[in-house]
Enzyme design. Structure first.
Site, mmCIF file in Angstrom:
data_model
loop_
_atom_site.group_PDB
_atom_site.id
_atom_site.type_symbol
_atom_site.label_atom_id
_atom_site.label_comp_id
_atom_site.label_asym_id
_atom_site.label_seq_id
_atom_site.Cartn_x
_atom_site.Cartn_y
_atom_site.Cartn_z
ATOM 1 N N GLY A 1 0.812 -1.210 0.000
ATOM 2 C CA GLY A 1 0.000 0.000 0.000
ATOM 3 C C GLY A 1 0.839 1.250 0.000
ATOM 4 N N GLY A 2 0.321 2.296 0.630
ATOM 5 C CA GLY A 2 1.018 3.584 0.665
ATOM 6 C C GLY A 2 2.366 3.517 1.327
ATOM 7 N N GLY B 1 22.407 11.868 -30.847
ATOM 8 C CA GLY B 1 21.994 12.518 -29.613
ATOM 9 C C GLY B 1 22.530 11.835 -28.382
ATOM 10 C CB ALA B 2 23.335 8.316 -27.615
#
Length: 523
Positions: free
Chosen positions: A178-179, A413-414
């Site tokens: 859960g949280g 771009g890498a």
């Protein structure tokens, strides 16, 4: 549990206090401890003893108890309220810790339990010392309702406030559902133990009820799932003893807070040691694979390094190591996995590591051998533009010393993203085998000369010739150096000594940043 009686004398009261604290360590009853051990799990106190230096633990709020009533809680008010908090030392340096005690309320969090954690987190922030959480709890204490949920909110807020201020390490030694799972996610590193620790937002029963999918707890959120698939767990171990020993080792590589540098150690590995073996480890053919870990081991002190998220996004390596006794963070493409290409997961993994190193004054060394970003519809639709930009943002934002080394190829771009000079690397070095270009020679020739190749009597011979021309003119090892985009082309045998000298020069680096509340990264 026995309480201190008002009509007893000082000696009796001291003895009574000793009995109470002894009982705290033993737990609510021997059967609870036996059940914990039967699952292959240690008790909270046993875990703390393994984590901290012998005899250094100082417990706080050991006598805290909840004040909730109803649903049977008024008859069950054990001391500690299911969490052990305090501080001690690891390798002689102060470390704060809290550990859920699963023997009490299943380690579930209530109001008093949460306030104890809030207290130790506030102390860690004030003292400027790392915080380690030993997690083994069943989530919010249902009997206490919304006050338990509010307790989690206070933990999350403090996790966020301490982010980049003190190292925060979460060690998962049991369930976390859960949280509650969001606190570890907000910390710097998550450790897990196979077979005993699980993390998930909704458990298998809920998953089956909502989606019809059948899955076990380990299959949904076990250690191996989070190590290899989700990337939540940076480190996974087979038992608690090994896990906690590795936490101690990680702490030895980190500063206590963001105002300090990591502790240095004497180095017996010569600064000027030749790394001529690198020329054999890295094939000259840019298309051939190799293991970048062997390169890292050849460069760093004694071949010793600590890899983060080893099983997730394996096409990029993120390691902590030492050069001349000083800690560095190394980011490296891994040609042995997907040819070292950058994709969504590799970008996110490296970005978070770069941000961590920058926050805690750890210099960055980037080893580049990258063919580009991974193409594909899936990558584009899943947000490679936005998520790949995380690594770009992290490097551009980093102010620690940054040295990049191009081993072989660095395309498109890498190349820019992998800490090129254009985005702020302090020094960019390269081996004579480097190839820096918009794309590989074959692809470039097919684009630039496609009409000429198509019209040729012998297209294949023409294509081959144009590839050679492109390599010769635009992919020369010295092309980028001639234009100031590479500071020096070095002999691979000089790699270790050059990196050490470069980082030594940059130790006094200072950067003035523009005034701003914070940036807006592509999260």
């Amino acid at each position: 549990m026995t309480t201190v009686q008002e009509n007893r004398g000082p000696g009796e009261r001291v003895a009574e206090l000793a009995r109470i604290k002894g009982a705290l360590r033993e737990g609510p009853d021997p059967a609870a401890t036996e059940r914990q051990h039967a699952k292959g799990k240690l008790t909270a106190h046993e875990r703390i003893e393994l984590l901290l230096d012998e005899g250094s633990f100082n417990e706080i709020e050991a006598l805290r108890r909840h004040r909730a009533t109803g649903f049977g809680l008024e008859q069950r008010r054990p001391y500690s309220d299911g969490v052990i908090t305090g501080w001690g030392t690891v390798h002689g340096r102060t470390v704060f810790v809290y550990a859920h005690d699963f023997r009490i309320f299943g380690g579930a969090l209530g109001e008093a339990h949460a306030e104890k954690i809030h207290k130790v987190m506030d102390l860690a922030e004030s003292a400027g010392a790392p915080l380690v959480s030993l997690n083994d709890g069943a989530g919010a204490r249902i009997q206490e309702g919304v006050t338990a949920l509010a307790g989690y909110g206070g933990i999350f807020r403090r996790n966020t406030r301490c982010s980049g201020v003190i190292p925060q390490i979460s060690v998962m030694l049991g369930p976390c559902a859960g949280g509650a799972a969001y606190s570890p996610a907000l910390t710097d590193f998550v450790f897990m133990v196979r077979g005993t620790s699980q993390m998930f937002i909704t458990g298998p029963d809920v998953v089956q009820a909502v989606t019809g999918e059948q899955v076990t707890q380990d299959g949904l959120g076990g250690a191996d799932v989070h190590a290899a698939t989700s990337g939540v767990a940076a480190f996974v171990h087979d038992d608690e003893e090994q896990c906690l020993e590795e936490v101690r080792y990680l702490l030895s590589l980190l500063p206590s807070n963001n105002r300090e540098v990591p502790p240095a150690e004497p180095c017996e590995d010569p600064v000027n040691r030749s790394t001529e073996a690198l020329a054999e480890l890295v094939p000259a053919d840019p298309g051939r694979s190799y293991d970048m870990r062997a390169v890292v081991a050849e460069i760093v002190d004694g071949g010793d390094y600590f890899e983060v998220s080893e099983r997730w996004a394996t096409n990029v390596l993120c390691v902590l190591a030492r050069l001349d006794g000083r800690v560095v963070g190394i980011v490296a493409n891994q040609p042995g996995s997907l040819a070292g290409v950058l994709d969504i997961e590799a970008s996110e993994k490296a970005a978070r590591f770069v941000q961590f190193c920058d926050a805690f004054n750890i210099p960055l060394v980037t080893l580049v051998d990258v063919p580009g970003f991974l193409p594909g519809v899936g990558q584009e639709h899943d947000g490679i533009i936005r998520r790949g930009a995380k690594l770009l943002y992290a490097y551009c934002n980093a102010t620690v010393p940054r040295v990049s080394l191009i081993l072989r190829k660095a395309y498109g771009g890498a190349y820019i993203v992998m800490d090129s000079r254009s985005i702020g690397a302090d020094l960019s070095l390269a081996w004579p085998s480097n190839e820096i270009a918009v794309m590989g020679a074959e692809g470039a020739a097919n684009v630039i000369f496609r009409r000429e190749i198509a019209a040729a009597d012998d297209p294949e011979a023409t294509r081959s010739q144009k590839i050679k021309e492109y390599k010769s003119e635009l992919m020369s090892p010295y092309y980028a150096a001639e234009r100031g985009l590479v500071d020096d082309v070095i002999d691979p045998a000089e790699t270790r000594s050059m990196l050490i000298r470069s980082l030594e020069m940059l130790r006094t680096k200072h950067v003035d940043l523009p005034s701003r509340k914070h940036g807006n990264p592509p999260v």
